[in-house]
Each structure stands twice: as C-alpha cells, then as structure tokens.
Design an enzyme around this catalytic site. Sequence first.
Site, PDB file in Angstrom:
ATOM      1  N   HIS A   1      39.862  -8.459 -38.401  1.00 54.61           N
ATOM      2  CA  HIS A   1      39.949  -8.772 -39.893  1.00 54.61           C
ATOM      3  C   HIS A   1      41.478  -8.253 -40.358  1.00 54.61           C
ATOM      4  O   HIS A   1      42.396  -9.061 -40.899  1.00 54.61           O
ATOM      5  CB  HIS A   1      38.877  -8.053 -40.566  1.00 54.61           C
ATOM      6  CG  HIS A   1      37.684  -8.351 -40.235  1.00 54.61           C
ATOM      7  ND1 HIS A   1      37.109  -9.384 -40.312  1.00 54.61           N
ATOM      8  CD2 HIS A   1      36.766  -7.550 -39.535  1.00 54.61           C
ATOM      9  CE1 HIS A   1      35.818  -9.395 -39.681  1.00 54.61           C
ATOM     10  NE2 HIS A   1      35.668  -8.104 -39.416  1.00 54.61           N
TER      11      HIS A   1
HETATM   12  O1  RIB Z   1      35.011  -7.081 -43.715  1.00 55.22           O
HETATM   13  C1  RIB Z   1      35.916  -6.626 -43.163  1.00 55.22           C
HETATM   14  C2  RIB Z   1      37.109  -5.591 -43.753  1.00 55.22           C
HETATM   15  O2  RIB Z   1      36.121  -4.621 -44.235  1.00 55.22           O
HETATM   16  C3  RIB Z   1      37.880  -4.904 -42.964  1.00 55.22           C
HETATM   17  O3  RIB Z   1      39.090  -4.700 -44.037  1.00 55.22           O
HETATM   18  C4  RIB Z   1      37.244  -3.592 -42.568  1.00 55.22           C
HETATM   19  O4  RIB Z   1      38.439  -2.695 -42.344  1.00 55.22           O
HETATM   20  C5  RIB Z   1      36.288  -3.170 -43.825  1.00 55.22           C
HETATM   21  O5  RIB Z   1      37.422  -2.798 -44.752  1.00 55.22           O
END
Ligand code: RIB
Length: 305
Positions: free
Chosen positions: A239
């Site tokens: 992500h």
């Molecule tokens: O949904 C994924 C996100 O949520 C990423 O930024 C992870 O680190 C959490 O913060």
Amino acid sequence: MKKIIFDVDTGIDDAMAIAYAVNSPELEIIGLTTSYGNVAVDEATRNTLAVLEKLGKRIPVFAGSAKPLTRGNREGFAKKVHGEDGLGNVLDFEPAASAETQSAVDFIIEQVKELPNEVTIIAVGPLTNLALAIQKAPKIIGQISEVVIMGGAVFVPGNTTPHAEANIFTDPEAAKIVLSSSLPITMVGLDVTMQTLLPRDKVEAWRNSETGEFFADMVGFYLDFYESVNPGIGGCGLHDPLAVGVAIDSSFVKTKYISVEVVTEGKEDGRTVPNPDGKPKIQVCTEVDAPNFLDHFLKRVPVSK
Ligand code: RIB
Ligand code: CA
C-alpha cells in the site's frame, strides 16, 4: 529532486515505504511526520526513528496527532496486522535519535511557507495531520506542489469494513476536510494497492544482510496476516510503497479525474464515494502496472547500510 514531507503511521508497509523513499534519488525527504494509526503516535514515532536508524539515515522526524479529529482511537489500533510493536514484533532496540520538538503540523506549515510550490506531501496514514495543517493555515493549500495519499477504496471494497479502507476509516472527518479542499491530490487507494502484492519468495531473498534480515522478519509477519485473512492470496499489499512509487513516477498508474466524497456516519462510515460531476476533482488511481512497479521497488528495498 522532489522535496518530500512524508506523513506516516509506521507500520510494516510504512517501514517498507520509508526504505523505498530514502533509497530513491528522485526524492529528497526533508522530514517525516508521524501520527497514530497502525499503532499509537509515540510508537509510530519510535518505529520511524528505528527504521531510519536501521537504514543508516538521519532525517528529522516530527511527532503529530495522537487521535482522530473528533473521535477516539480504535481499540488496539491495527496491531493484529502490524504486530504489538507495529513492526512485526522484530524491534529489539530503542532508537538512538529522538523526534524534533516542533510538532508535525507546524513543520508542514513552516516548510510549505518557506518553500512555496516546491513541497510534495506523501501521506500514508490517517489524514489528521494534513487536515489540521490546512485548517490552521488555509493559505498553504495553494502552495503545496502535490499531495499523494495512500487511502480510500473508490471502486473496490474496503479492508477494514466492507466499504472503508483503514486510513480513511480511522479519521473520516479529516479525510473529508482534505478531499474537499482544492489540494492537488493523487489518491492511491485499494483500487491499485491490492493489485501490487509482494510475494514471500522475494522477501526471503532479502536475507543476506543485517538490514535484509530485519525487513524479511518484519514483512514475514505481515505476509502471515495476509495469508490468515485471505488464504492463497500469494503476497501482502504494497500500500504505502505504491504511494511513494507514484510520487517517483506517475506512469506506474492510470488515473481518473473525479471528485471523491467521504461518508462520516452509518454502516458505510469511512467509505470514499466517487462523484464524477462533483467538485473539487482529484486524480484517483484506477489501474497500475504492477510488474513494473514491483521491479522498481525491489531494486531499491531493502538496501544495507
Ligand atoms: O489500508 C492500508 C493502509 O492502512 C496502509 O497505510 C497501512 O499502513 C495502514 O495505515
Ligand atoms: Ca500507513
């Protein structure tokens, strides 16, 4: 070189994103700002300092928000996903460096004012720090070069509820303030990040240095979580690293220029809803060249001291 303020809630994928960013010559990280999210803010700050120390980098870190704008913290934060320490339970030292005394919000405001139209903000946690900064100093909205956000699930289901992605769900009011501002935003949501999976064999291949061992153990925890929730998925979501990738090279993704509204109550709380006719519009990432991005990421992460 783009001047970057990197807003993190360090977390395992944040840690990988930090490694990717600091090893990318296209980016100059002028400071990291932290918030609660995956873990409490003090833990996110400690983790950020620890990851920088592992990577042998000295970059100033500014502690930010301890809770959402109008709500309480989520019980247990996201420790099931990221471990008790937020780094897959591999952290076995206290970082030598400390956070700066200036707050994250004041650092963002100060830097944007000193470097008008030069600063890119990459925000990969809840959007509380950024919302507070533009509320406190609305003039900076027109002086920020670019904002790349990891957050949202515009055309796909959520990961925290069936409708909401974690960063938006954690502080929907902050997300609403940011997404309804006229900031030049690129949204890197689950629409694309769930297509950029890091497979276990690539992670195991890191085990040839001290830094690689630390990253492989940490990401191993994250891979176990992904497998437990979705057997056979074959990797963990990159992500936050993809947000860094998009800041480096926007050709990794295709975007749609639309408005995104945030639901702040009810069973769809935290949902990011596309409105093609609404305003203001942002760039929503809808497609990703996953093999090309993964290749780029793996050439830079992890790198030994
Ligand atoms: O949904 C994924 C996100 O949520 C990423 O930024 C992870 O680190 C959490 O913060
Ligand atoms: Ca994050």
